[in-house]
Design an enzyme around this catalytic site. Structure first.
Site, PDB file in Angstrom:
ATOM      1  CD  GLU A   4      -2.347   1.408   2.555  1.00  0.00           C
ATOM      2  OE1 GLU A   4      -3.135   2.346   2.645  1.00  0.00           O
ATOM      3  OE2 GLU A   4      -1.803   0.886   3.536  1.00  0.00           O
TER       4      GLU A   4
ATOM      5  CB  CYS B  54      -4.805  -1.420  -0.179  1.00  0.00           C
ATOM      6  SG  CYS B  54      -4.121  -2.587   0.997  1.00  0.00           S
TER       7      CYS B  54
ATOM      8  CB  CYS C 141      -7.793  -2.951   2.358  1.00  0.00           C
ATOM      9  SG  CYS C 141      -7.031  -3.160   3.955  1.00  0.00           S
TER      10      CYS C 141
ATOM     11  CG  HIS D  98      -9.890   0.979  -0.401  1.00  0.00           C
ATOM     12  ND1 HIS D  98      -9.914   2.275   0.057  1.00  0.00           N
ATOM     13  CD2 HIS D  98      -8.774   0.434   0.120  1.00  0.00           C
ATOM     14  CE1 HIS D  98      -8.853   2.499   0.814  1.00  0.00           C
ATOM     15  NE2 HIS D  98      -8.146   1.389   0.875  1.00  0.00           N
TER      16      HIS D  98
ATOM     17  NE  ARG E  58      -3.779  -4.049   6.897  1.00  0.00           N
ATOM     18  CZ  ARG E  58      -4.432  -5.036   6.278  1.00  0.00           C
ATOM     19  NH1 ARG E  58      -5.631  -4.853   5.800  1.00  0.00           N
ATOM     20  NH2 ARG E  58      -3.863  -6.206   6.151  1.00  0.00           N
TER      21      ARG E  58
ATOM     22  CB  SER F 185      -2.187   3.337   7.090  1.00  0.00           C
ATOM     23  OG  SER F 185      -2.295   1.948   6.986  1.00  0.00           O
TER      24      SER F 185
ATOM     25  CB  CYS G  32      -1.005  -3.472   4.155  1.00  0.00           C
ATOM     26  SG  CYS G  32      -2.175  -2.164   4.304  1.00  0.00           S
TER      27      CYS G  32
ATOM     28  CB  CYS H 171       9.726  -1.588   8.536  1.00  0.00           C
ATOM     29  SG  CYS H 171       8.119  -1.882   9.181  1.00  0.00           S
TER      30      CYS H 171
END
Lengths: 159, 571
Positions: free
Chosen positions: B13, B60, B63, B67, B483, B506, B550, B553
């Site tokens: 995302e 995304c 998701c 949406h 989320r 987010s 989503c 890192c």
């Protein structure tokens, strides 16, 4: 364990909202217009990651078309036959990890994949937008022909 | 003092980067920055409002359906369209399908390895694993032979040198507390969950025509019901949906929940870590009497402030005084000024990048530092997600929710305040999955009853034609992504989209500071967390993953002068 159907799956991956990042999806859409032989499934995978487990597991062979940020000039296409996720180009752009996670799971599930990957190099920093850049757009038919040729050489081995 | 940078690379995302200040091993401050721009307005402006769902669905890869749901609701809200009861039930089934699949995948494939040591499971005694498994669940696949076979497979995989998804774990870190036998149980179910999740999503293909990215429709759902027609939603397909739901109930009740509680029992200290913000927001969802009657949603709508469960405030997406987005620390400019907040109906998307040219070592967090705007509810920072949903429903008195939550708290022997934590967030996700999978059965039974009584309508045609629309209209579509709270806002003018704004979960959780300097959920949740070994910041993974971002890192560690010390990848 799901039985392999022996079908050939052509899977385009990418996010069509992000310009060239979505080139894989554009290529399979083009292929759908051209038409493919019976028994070949063409799928717009979007950024589907885990949702793609089932169609990939059902396929005997997969032709994957995806964008890559590998530093080559934009539009370069490479034919790869990766075995493990670590064999894939380092950055499959915005959907990178989802796809690699998925590929690794096949080894865990005793279901190694027969994959031919057409990795299409794109320039970094894709602006948000539905359109492909002119240089990539112009080559979509060529990428589709590459996939068709791959389908043609794969079919005799499938049955 | 070391400055630490958590720089997530894109998952699906967008990019996320977190910079944390570490003092004597404890995080004393944190900054969260989205490093990928969104600009949906630019794609959607001027298009047919009835097509917006197909574009937003691609925002995304995880998701997708929510949406699309938010988008069709937004248009329906603007035009005053009420969908038929069957469409509501089918949308609810799509919604529940996504929740169950997404939460199971999150738990086993994205979060479990923060708590489960894969390598430790190789030294487990399969006999003892089988004993543990049969003591907590009636799931049939629990024999010593079965666990031994999985263990062999794992050994071969690890010895192949292709650790793949397991390559980034901190195996052997002392923060892993599970005995080898429980690790083996969890890793075994990691593999089973992979196979299982692909079954449940077939419900999206049945009702939405394809997957990923199933079809939606303004005014209803794009499938026709005819019990006897081959190409319609017929009894064969409905029976198949019923069997998938039964399978989902079994998996959630006999695998996910027992595993979650067994693992949580070893990590009760995490019920006091990672709490962060004290405010929770839920738009609610799963209507039972129409989208216009939120009082009858299965997930309640409301806001909780300062963890006070005795009061739930009403939430109104239309009210320009409630939800506003700020940009003081975001790379945008507003015509009304840097410190002003705009309601999404009047949202502006003018890019104003003032950050360093990538790649860079550190952001200037005193100035703008994120591509995410900062949403606020009545100027309060709010956490969204499973925990917010459960708390709002609990505080509003839902007996179904209270029963499931209280039963789990009782089993773990912890008070309700334990929920305000990293462990609470992760537990809430599992508990709501349990609720959702049973609600799903209820929606399915209602749909069958409707069809048997001859009611097969799935689409309201009244206001399909733009000629029936007013010259201008505006609407908001509220839903709950797995989320957290998700909303789309639309302004329609002369049949076309004039403005379209998304505020995604987010954005609530991962946004930068607001003009008052208040932190958002990620930033707040990390403060006070002790890192046993900054080279292996497992603690950061546990808390950030508990929000289910989503994204993936890369963690960078910096010394006080900003020198790069260490980098790891975080998924």
């Amino acid at each position: 364990m799901t039985e392999c159907s022996g079908n050939l799956l052509v899977l385009g991956i990418g996010n069509v909202l992000m310009g060239d990042e979505g080139v894989g999806v554009h290529v399979v859409r083009h292929l759908e217009q051209l038409g493919v032989p019976p028994g070949v499934e063409v799928l717009d995978g979007g950024t589907g990651s885990f949702l793609l487990l089932d169609p990939m597991q059902r396929a005997g062979k997969i032709i994957l078309i995806d964008a890559t940020l590998d530093g080559n000039p934009a539009g370069t296409v490479r034919r790869l036959t990766p075995r493990f996720s670590t064999d894939y180009p380092r950055t499959l752009t915005a959907h990178d990890i989802g796809l690699k996670d998925l590929l690794d799971t096949f080894y865990l599930l005793d279901h190694p994949l027969d994959v031919v990957l057409f990795a299409i190099s794109i320039a970094s920093l894709q602006p948000i937008g539905l359109e492909l850049s002119p240089e990539i757009e112009a080559r979509v038919p060529e990428y589709a022909q590459l996939a068709l040729a791959e389908i043609g050489s794969a079919i005799p081995q499938m049955s | 003092m070391a400055r630490m940078v958590v720089d997530p690379i894109t998952r699906i995302e967008g990019h996320l980067r977190i910079e944390a200040v570490v003092e004597n091993g404890t995080i004393t401050d944190a900054y969260s920055a989205g490093t990928m721009v969104r600009g949906f307005e630019k794609i959607l402006k001027g298009r047919d409002p009835r097509d917006a769902w197909a574009f937003t669905e691609r925002a995304c890869g995880v998701c997708t359906t929510v949406h699309a749901l938010a988008s069709v609701r937004t248009v329906e809200d603007a035009l005053g369209i009420t969908v038929p009861r069957n469409a509501e039930l089918i949308r609810n089934l799509m919604f529940c399908t996504q929740y169950v699949q997404d939460h199971v995948v999150h738990f086993y494939h994205l979060h479990a390895l923060d708590w489960v040591d894969v390598v430790s499971s190789l030294s487990a005694d399969p006999q003892k694993t089988a004993q543990i498994a049969t003591s907590i669940s009636s799931w049939p696949k629990s024999s010593p032979k079965y666990f031994a076979a999985v263990q062999q497979k794992l050994k071969a995989f690890v010895e192949s040198g292709q650790l793949g998804i397991f390559a980034n774990g901190y195996w052997g870190n002392p923060s892993y507390k599970l005995p080898p036998e429980v690790n083996l149980l969890a890793v075994t179910h990691y593999l089973e969950a992979l196979e299982w999740q692909k079954e449940i999503v077939k419900i999206h293909t049945i009702f939405g025509g394809k997957n990923p990215h199933p079809n939606y429709l303004v005014g209803g759902v794009p499938c026709s019901i005819n019990p006897d027609e081959v190409n319609a939603i017929n009894m064969d397909r409905l029976n198949y949906v019923g069997s998938l739901i039964s399978g989902a109930i079994a998996f959630v009740e006999q695998v996910y929940l027992p595993d979650l509680l067994a693992i949580a029992g070893f990590y009760k200290d995490w019920a006091a870590i990672g709490g962060g913000l004290k405010n929770y927001l839920a738009y609610g969802d799963l209507p039972t009497r129409g989208y216009g009657q939120p009082d009858y949603f299965k997930f309640a709508r409301g806001a909780i402030l300062d963890r006070n469960l005795n009061e739930v405030y009403p939430v109104d997406g239309h009210n320009s005084g409630e939800i506003k987005e700020y940009i003081e620390h975001s790379w945008y400019s507003y015509s009304s000024g840097e410190s002003s907040g705009l309601h999404p109906f009047d949202g502006e998307t003018e890019f104003n990048y003032t950050g360093p040219k990538p790649p860079y070592d550190q952001l200037n967090v005193e100035a703008k530092y994120s591509w995410l705007k900062t949403p606020r509810w009545k100027d309060h920072p709010m956490e969204v997600g499973p925990l917010a949903r459960l708390l709002v429903s609990y505080a509003k008195g839902s007996t179904e929710v209270k029963d499931v939550v209280n039963e789990a708290l009782g089993q773990l022997g912890v008070p309700i305040t334990a929920l305000f934590s990293t462990l609470g967030r992760t537990a809430a996700r599992g508990l709501e999955t349990r609720l959702v999978v049973h609600w799903m059965k209820g929606f399915y039974d209602d749909l069958i009853t409707q069809i048997k009584s001859g009611e097969v309508s799935t689409f309201s045609r009244d206001k399909w034609e733009p000629s029936t629309w007013p010259a201008t209209a505006q609407g908001v579509g509220l839903t709950e992504a797995p989320r957290g709270a998700l909303a789309h806002w639309i302004k329609i003018k002369d049949g076309k989209i004039d403005n379209y704004q998304l505020v995604v979960p987010s954005t609530w959780n991962a946004s930068p500071r607001d003009p008052k300097g208040q932190r958002s959920a990620y930033e707040a949740s990390l403060i006070g967390t002790h890192l046993a070994n900054p080279e292996q910041p497992l603690e950061i993974l546990r808390t950030i993953h508990s929000f289910d971002p989503c994204i993936a890192c890369a963690v960078h560690l910096y010394d006080p002068e900003g020198k790069h010390l260490h980098q790891i990848s975080v998924y």
